[in-house]
Design an enzyme around this catalytic site. Structure first.
Site, PDB file in Angstrom:
ATOM      1  N   LYS A  49     -62.944  78.972  77.283  1.00  0.00           N
ATOM      2  CA  LYS A  49     -63.798  78.334  78.410  1.00  0.00           C
ATOM      3  C   LYS A  49     -64.412  79.010  79.217  1.00  0.00           C
ATOM      4  O   LYS A  49     -64.063  80.214  79.628  1.00  0.00           O
ATOM      5  CB  LYS A  49     -62.550  77.325  79.398  1.00  0.00           C
ATOM      6  CG  LYS A  49     -63.545  76.833  80.530  1.00  0.00           C
ATOM      7  CD  LYS A  49     -64.312  75.665  80.209  1.00  0.00           C
ATOM      8  CE  LYS A  49     -65.159  75.251  81.354  1.00  0.00           C
ATOM      9  NZ  LYS A  49     -66.305  74.513  81.242  1.00  0.00           N
ATOM     10  N   CYS A  92     -74.950  76.427  82.320  1.00  0.00           N
ATOM     11  CA  CYS A  92     -74.272  75.176  82.696  1.00  0.00           C
ATOM     12  C   CYS A  92     -75.170  74.107  83.406  1.00  0.00           C
ATOM     13  O   CYS A  92     -75.439  74.828  84.554  1.00  0.00           O
ATOM     14  CB  CYS A  92     -72.898  75.654  83.584  1.00  0.00           C
ATOM     15  SG  CYS A  92     -72.033  74.251  84.274  1.00  0.00           S
TER      16      CYS A  92
HETATM   17  O1  LIG Z   1     -71.895  75.226  80.376  1.00  0.00           O
HETATM   18  C1  LIG Z   1     -71.139  74.032  80.333  1.00  0.00           C
HETATM   19  N1  LIG Z   1     -71.917  73.090  79.770  1.00  0.00           N
HETATM   20  C2  LIG Z   1     -71.206  71.972  79.882  1.00  0.00           C
HETATM   21  O2  LIG Z   1     -71.791  70.739  79.388  1.00  0.00           O
HETATM   22  N2  LIG Z   1     -70.162  71.583  80.732  1.00  0.00           N
HETATM   23  C3  LIG Z   1     -69.440  72.526  81.243  1.00  0.00           C
HETATM   24  C4  LIG Z   1     -68.987  72.611  82.649  1.00  0.00           C
HETATM   25  O3  LIG Z   1     -69.385  71.626  83.347  1.00  0.00           O
HETATM   26  O4  LIG Z   1     -68.053  73.004  83.018  1.00  0.00           O
HETATM   27  N3  LIG Z   1     -70.267  73.861  81.073  1.00  0.00           N
END
Ligand SMILES: O=C1NC(=O)NC(C(=O)O)N1
Length: 316
Positions: A45, A134
């Protein structure tokens, strides 16, 4: 027997399928599930300097008719040191030969600089994927849409990282932006790959019966993923495949629900393929199913490995 292996940034993946950063990869147990699956690798993540709870829930929803998903997670993560520790104890010589990718999404250039310095100093075999895209941080525009700021950030980060790394990009929708972004990336020898695409930013999903947005953050605005973004994703994969030089590669992400979309991503130029929404909806069994479906397509078409058709989409 067909060969689904590939190499990215100098590391070999026994299977070119892996998760999209953000899905099933926040916690160590989730990362272990990916390692135990048929995926050929895993990406963590996106990490920030400090841990984050993220946006208020509900912040993810599948869309009716399995056409995709909307999310506004807000970068919930354990903080970069959690993933640095994970990378320090990761078994890079695991029997399955699966490499590790680490996603970083600093809230500022100093944050990204500090995280990249920490990973540089640790001198680990993991590959960094810098997330410039993001769309779900209230008040923060995506760096990927600010070409000058993105180049300035790369001028700081690329030398610190030193070794091959990747960039997670937002979808672009204008040929001029493909040209501008690729020209920037071609200036940096150690940009080994780009991952196209992150979610399509700031869609709005509304339930017609309740007349209500599906997710809570940002008045329901969030990133779109899944089958509905496939054609945008294929375009971004192919646009950068055509423009990047010196062996730079593309990882495809967006709209992969079966072997067919994975095949299309490879045809568009992808050297590896990430699965997000379908992984969220189906679980880690998706990797075995999509691998089998991709193998069946390759056998039917007489291909034995992905290099035989990668990037070979025909035009009229
Ligand atoms: O880079 C991101 N892309 C997304 O679609 N969602 C996540 C997030 O919101 O953390 N982060």
């Amino acid at each position: 027997m067909v060969d689904l292996s590939t190499s990215i940034a100098g590391v070999t993946l026994p299977n070119l399928l892996l998760n999209a950063s953000g899905v099933n990869c926040r916690y160590e147990n989730e990362l272990q599930q990916l390692l135990d699956s048929s995926a050929g690798s895993l990406v963590t993540k996106s990490a920030t300097l400090s841990s984050r709870d993220g946006n208020p829930e509900p912040r993810y929803a599948p869309l009716a008719g399995q056409i995709g998903s909307i999310n506004s997670m807000g970068l919930p993560n354990q903080g970069y040191e959690y993933y640095l520790e994970y990378a320090k104890k990761f078994d890079y010589n695991n029997a399955a030969g699966k490499p590790l990718f680490i996603s970083l999404a600093g809230m500022s250039l100093p944050d990204n600089k500090a995280m990249c310095e920490a990973f540089r100093d640790a001198n680990l075999p993991c590959v960094l994927e810098i997330n410039f895209s993001c769309p779900n941080l209230p008040g923060k525009p995506q760096l990927g849409y600010d070409m000058e700021a993105m180049e300035a950030a790369l001028q700081v980060l690329a030398p610190i990282i030193g070794k091959p790394f990747g960039i997670k990009l937002p979808p672009y929708f204008d040929i001029a932006h493909f040209d501008q972004a690729a020209a920037i990336f071609n200036k940096f020898d150690n940009i080994a790959y780009v991952t196209c695409i992150n979610s399509v930013g700031n869609g709005l999903a509304i339930d017609w019966e309740s007349e209500t947005a599906l997710i809570k953050p940002k008045d329901g605005f969030g990133g779109l993923g899944g089958l509905m973004v496939l054609q945008t994703s294929l375009a971004n994969v192919n646009a950068f495949y055509r423009r990047l030089n010196n062996g730079k590669q593309v990882i495809g992400c967006g709209g992969v629900t079966s072997g067919k979309e994975a095949f299309l991503h490879i045809l568009a130029g992808a050297s590896a393929v990430q699965i997000g929404t379908q992984l969220q909806e189906e679980g880690t069994g998706v990797f075995e199913r999509v691998s089998k479906e991709l193998e069946e397509i390759m056998v039917a078409k007489g291909y034995t490995n992905v290099e035989e058709f990668r990037g070979k989409v025909k035009t009229l």
